[in-house]
Design a protein around this motif. Structure first.
Motif, PDB file in Angstrom:
ATOM      1  N   LEU A  74      -0.462  -4.536  -4.809  1.00  0.00           N
ATOM      2  CA  LEU A  74      -0.580  -5.107  -3.472  1.00  0.00           C
ATOM      3  C   LEU A  74      -0.252  -6.592  -3.524  1.00  0.00           C
ATOM      4  CD1 LEU A  74      -3.950  -3.514  -2.267  1.00  0.00           C
ATOM      5  CD2 LEU A  74      -1.649  -2.570  -2.160  1.00  0.00           C
ATOM      6  N   THR A  83      -3.881  -3.025   4.446  1.00  0.00           N
ATOM      7  CA  THR A  83      -2.858  -2.075   4.025  1.00  0.00           C
ATOM      8  C   THR A  83      -3.556  -0.849   3.433  1.00  0.00           C
ATOM      9  OG1 THR A  83      -0.821  -1.800   2.719  1.00  0.00           O
ATOM     10  CG2 THR A  83      -2.567  -3.136   1.724  1.00  0.00           C
ATOM     11  N   GLN A  84      -3.078   0.319   3.788  1.00  0.00           N
ATOM     12  CA  GLN A  84      -3.713   1.563   3.372  1.00  0.00           C
ATOM     13  C   GLN A  84      -3.311   1.946   1.958  1.00  0.00           C
ATOM     14  OE1 GLN A  84      -5.927   3.762   5.173  1.00  0.00           O
ATOM     15  NE2 GLN A  84      -6.088   4.716   3.136  1.00  0.00           N
ATOM     16  N   VAL A  85      -4.304   2.278   1.163  1.00  0.00           N
ATOM     17  CA  VAL A  85      -4.080   2.835  -0.176  1.00  0.00           C
ATOM     18  C   VAL A  85      -4.745   4.208  -0.223  1.00  0.00           C
ATOM     19  CG1 VAL A  85      -4.632   2.622  -2.629  1.00  0.00           C
ATOM     20  CG2 VAL A  85      -3.930   0.606  -1.328  1.00  0.00           C
ATOM     21  N   ARG A 126     -12.043  -3.992   0.403  1.00  0.00           N
ATOM     22  CA  ARG A 126     -11.558  -2.677   0.839  1.00  0.00           C
ATOM     23  C   ARG A 126     -12.629  -1.995   1.681  1.00  0.00           C
ATOM     24  NH1 ARG A 126     -11.432   0.407  -5.064  1.00  0.00           N
ATOM     25  NH2 ARG A 126     -13.708   0.620  -5.333  1.00  0.00           N
ATOM     26  N   GLY A 136       0.821  -1.207   0.000  1.00  0.00           N
ATOM     27  CA  GLY A 136       0.000   0.000   0.000  1.00  0.00           C
ATOM     28  C   GLY A 136       0.853   1.254   0.000  1.00  0.00           C
ATOM     29  N   TYR A 163      -7.152  -1.866   2.277  1.00  0.00           N
ATOM     30  CA  TYR A 163      -7.359  -3.068   1.487  1.00  0.00           C
ATOM     31  C   TYR A 163      -6.969  -4.292   2.307  1.00  0.00           C
ATOM     32  CZ  TYR A 163      -8.287  -0.426  -2.749  1.00  0.00           C
ATOM     33  OH  TYR A 163      -8.850   0.393  -3.687  1.00  0.00           O
TER      34      TYR A 163
END
Length: 127
Positions: free
Chosen positions: A20, A121-123, A38, A9, A94
């Motif tokens: 990812l 994990t941040q996107v 997400r 991410g 996500y």
């Protein structure tokens, strides 16, 4: 038990790309698919894509079809999500998730069918 760890991410500008990865370990013989979901702030978790553990079948949400590609590297027990042409509305945490064999091969978008989840994990996509 199956353990899932996401990576990849980050922050990207609109129109950019990110990849990812989801690394699976443990009793991977007991799963039949990996999915990506997400969740944006104050919104419900939503299905993004899924792939059968054999890699023979892939499924996508309409909102990402044509922009995202899910794939599996068999030897590494890793599933990747290539995200292209990213939009600000793709901003979310996500999560990858795994389905057990006994859930069958239907309802790919149902989070209830996935027994194991990663930490997320941040996107973030900036406009």
């Amino acid at each position: 038990q199956v353990q899932l760890v996401e990576s990849g991410g980050g922050l990207v500008q609109a129109g950019g790309s990110l990849r990812l990865s989801c690394a699976a370990s443990g009793s991977t013989f007991s799963i039949n698919a990996i999915g990506w979901f997400r969740q944006a702030p104050e919104k419900e978790r939503e299905f993004v894509a899924a792939i059968t553990w054999s890699g023979s079948g892939t499924y996508y949400a309409d909102s990402v079809k044509g922009r995202f590609t899910i794939s599996r590297a068999n030897a590494k027990n890793t599933v990747s999500l290539q995200m292209n042409s990213l939009k600000p509305e793709d901003t979310a945490v996500y999560y990858c998730a795994a389905r057990r064999l006994d859930t069958g091969y239907i309802l790919w978008s149902s989070a209830m069918k996935y027994a194991y989840w990663g930490q997320g994990t941040q996107v973030t996509v900036s406009s």
